[in-house]
Write an enzyme that holds these catalytic residues in place. Structure first.
Site, PDB file in Angstrom:
ATOM      1  N   HIS A 109      53.819 -53.831  67.892  1.00 49.46           N
ATOM      2  CA  HIS A 109      54.028 -53.453  66.491  1.00 49.46           C
ATOM      3  C   HIS A 109      55.497 -53.666  66.140  1.00 49.46           C
ATOM      4  O   HIS A 109      56.385 -53.300  66.922  1.00 49.46           O
ATOM      5  CB  HIS A 109      53.694 -51.965  66.284  1.00 49.46           C
ATOM      6  CG  HIS A 109      52.335 -51.724  65.719  1.00 49.46           C
ATOM      7  ND1 HIS A 109      51.442 -50.831  66.284  1.00 49.46           N
ATOM      8  CD2 HIS A 109      51.716 -52.221  64.615  1.00 49.46           C
ATOM      9  CE1 HIS A 109      50.339 -50.808  65.556  1.00 49.46           C
ATOM     10  NE2 HIS A 109      50.471 -51.644  64.540  1.00 49.46           N
ATOM     11  N   ARG A 147      43.251 -44.691  56.798  1.00 45.86           N
ATOM     12  CA  ARG A 147      43.895 -43.896  55.750  1.00 45.86           C
ATOM     13  C   ARG A 147      43.841 -44.646  54.415  1.00 45.86           C
ATOM     14  O   ARG A 147      43.846 -44.060  53.350  1.00 45.86           O
ATOM     15  CB  ARG A 147      45.354 -43.674  56.193  1.00 45.86           C
ATOM     16  CG  ARG A 147      46.209 -42.780  55.364  1.00 45.86           C
ATOM     17  CD  ARG A 147      47.603 -42.660  56.000  1.00 45.86           C
ATOM     18  NE  ARG A 147      48.168 -43.951  56.412  1.00 45.86           N
ATOM     19  CZ  ARG A 147      48.790 -44.797  55.585  1.00 45.86           C
ATOM     20  NH1 ARG A 147      48.944 -44.538  54.316  1.00 45.86           N
ATOM     21  NH2 ARG A 147      49.279 -45.942  56.053  1.00 45.86           N
ATOM     22  N   CYS A 183      44.999 -52.585  63.453  1.00 42.49           N
ATOM     23  CA  CYS A 183      45.729 -52.993  64.657  1.00 42.49           C
ATOM     24  C   CYS A 183      45.121 -52.375  65.916  1.00 42.49           C
ATOM     25  O   CYS A 183      44.921 -53.062  66.916  1.00 42.49           O
ATOM     26  CB  CYS A 183      47.205 -52.619  64.546  1.00 42.49           C
ATOM     27  SG  CYS A 183      48.075 -53.670  63.369  1.00 42.49           S
ATOM     28  N   GLU A 203      52.636 -51.549  72.572  1.00 45.58           N
ATOM     29  CA  GLU A 203      51.522 -50.596  72.651  1.00 45.58           C
ATOM     30  C   GLU A 203      50.922 -50.575  74.049  1.00 45.58           C
ATOM     31  O   GLU A 203      50.669 -51.605  74.650  1.00 45.58           O
ATOM     32  CB  GLU A 203      50.433 -50.955  71.626  1.00 45.58           C
ATOM     33  CG  GLU A 203      50.912 -50.948  70.182  1.00 45.58           C
ATOM     34  CD  GLU A 203      51.318 -49.555  69.696  1.00 45.58           C
ATOM     35  OE1 GLU A 203      50.995 -48.562  70.381  1.00 45.58           O
ATOM     36  OE2 GLU A 203      51.981 -49.475  68.631  1.00 45.58           O
TER      37      GLU A 203
HETATM   38  N1  PCA Z   1      49.334 -53.473  60.695  1.00 43.54           N
HETATM   39  C1  PCA Z   1      48.159 -52.654  60.522  1.00 43.54           C
HETATM   40  C2  PCA Z   1      47.013 -53.627  60.425  1.00 43.54           C
HETATM   41  C3  PCA Z   1      47.624 -54.958  60.164  1.00 43.54           C
HETATM   42  C4  PCA Z   1      49.063 -54.780  60.449  1.00 43.54           C
HETATM   43  O1  PCA Z   1      49.909 -55.667  60.464  1.00 43.54           O
HETATM   44  C5  PCA Z   1      47.999 -51.563  61.575  1.00 43.54           C
HETATM   45  O2  PCA Z   1      49.007 -51.099  62.136  1.00 43.54           O
HETATM   46  O3  PCA Z   1      46.882 -51.145  61.851  1.00 43.54           O
END
Ligand code: PCA
Length: 220
Positions: A165, A88, A141, A78
């Site tokens: 991610h 959501r 996140c 990111e």
């Molecule tokens: N993914 C979520 C929150 C916790 C996670 O592992 C997100 O992409 O916001």
């Protein structure tokens, strides 16, 4: 140098979160970096205080958070966190903010300060699908990515932070076979490589302090 690596607990009806699974499997050191591993709740209200306390207690040089991004096929490094929480689904406390800022007094966005492009390139060279991502979403996140950037911009200007991610694990897609997944082995290899890049950067910066002509930038 020390790197605080965080993973989230399962959310949204899942029984595992691949981010926490791979963070737990990390060794205690990678290269010159000591790794501090931390479980973070998938909660708007509780996530940042847990990370903030760990930063106070362990004084890491870098904070790298890892989360699950169901629906994505590649490791997503990111680049930017935005000042918006717009959920959501409810988080693990049943809280579902809509159109809320992460920080009332914060700027619209922060860039991650780890070398995002170098991490993506290193992963791709190793044969791991990886992309630079320009949205971490607007759930917990992004809240953590933005919130940690805001914290260090305000209080710890010498620390770096970033967010990665990772896709679902294959077992999570048994009941949603149209969704992409990545094996735990590959996701763990990706995280270890990203941490190797950060460890090398840390060493470069230390050498640079001794010999300014060798200065390496920590920026992307
Ligand atoms: N993914 C979520 C929150 C916790 C996670 O592992 C997100 O992409 O916001």
């Amino acid at each position: 140098m020390k790197i605080l690596v965080t993973g989230f607990d399962p959310f949204g009806g899942e029984t595992v979160n691949p981010s926490l699974e791979i963070v737990r499997l990390l060794p205690d050191r990678i290269g010159q970096a000591e790794l501090i591993k931390l479980e973070v709740p998938t909660s708007f209200q509780r996530s940042l205080p847990v990370i903030e306390r760990a930063i106070r207690e362990t004084d890491p040089d870098v904070i790298l958070s890892v989360g699950q991004a169901g629906g994505r096929a590649a490791v997503s490094v990111e680049r930017i966190g935005i000042n918006l929480s717009d959920a959501r689904i409810p988080d693990n406390d049943g809280f579902q903010p809509v159109d809320q800022p992460v920080a009332e007094d914060g700027p619209a966005a922060y860039f991650a300060t780890v070398p995002v492009r170098r991490i993506v390139e290193r992963l791709r060279r190793a044969g791991i699908p990886a992309v630079l991502s320009y949205s971490a979403g607007t759930f917990v996140c992004n809240h953590v990515l933005y919130g940690v950037c805001h914290l260090i911009a305000s209080h710890y200007p010498h620390k770096k932070s970033g967010f990665i991610h990772i896709p679902y694990l294959p077992a999570q897609t048994v009941d949603k076979p149209e969704e992409p997944s990545m094996s735990q082995e590959t996701a763990l290899a990706a995280l270890k490589l990203a941490l190797t890049v950060l460890s090398e950067e840390g060493e470069g910066n230390r050498t640079a302090q001794k010999n300014p002509s060798e200065k390496m930038s920590f920026h992307p």
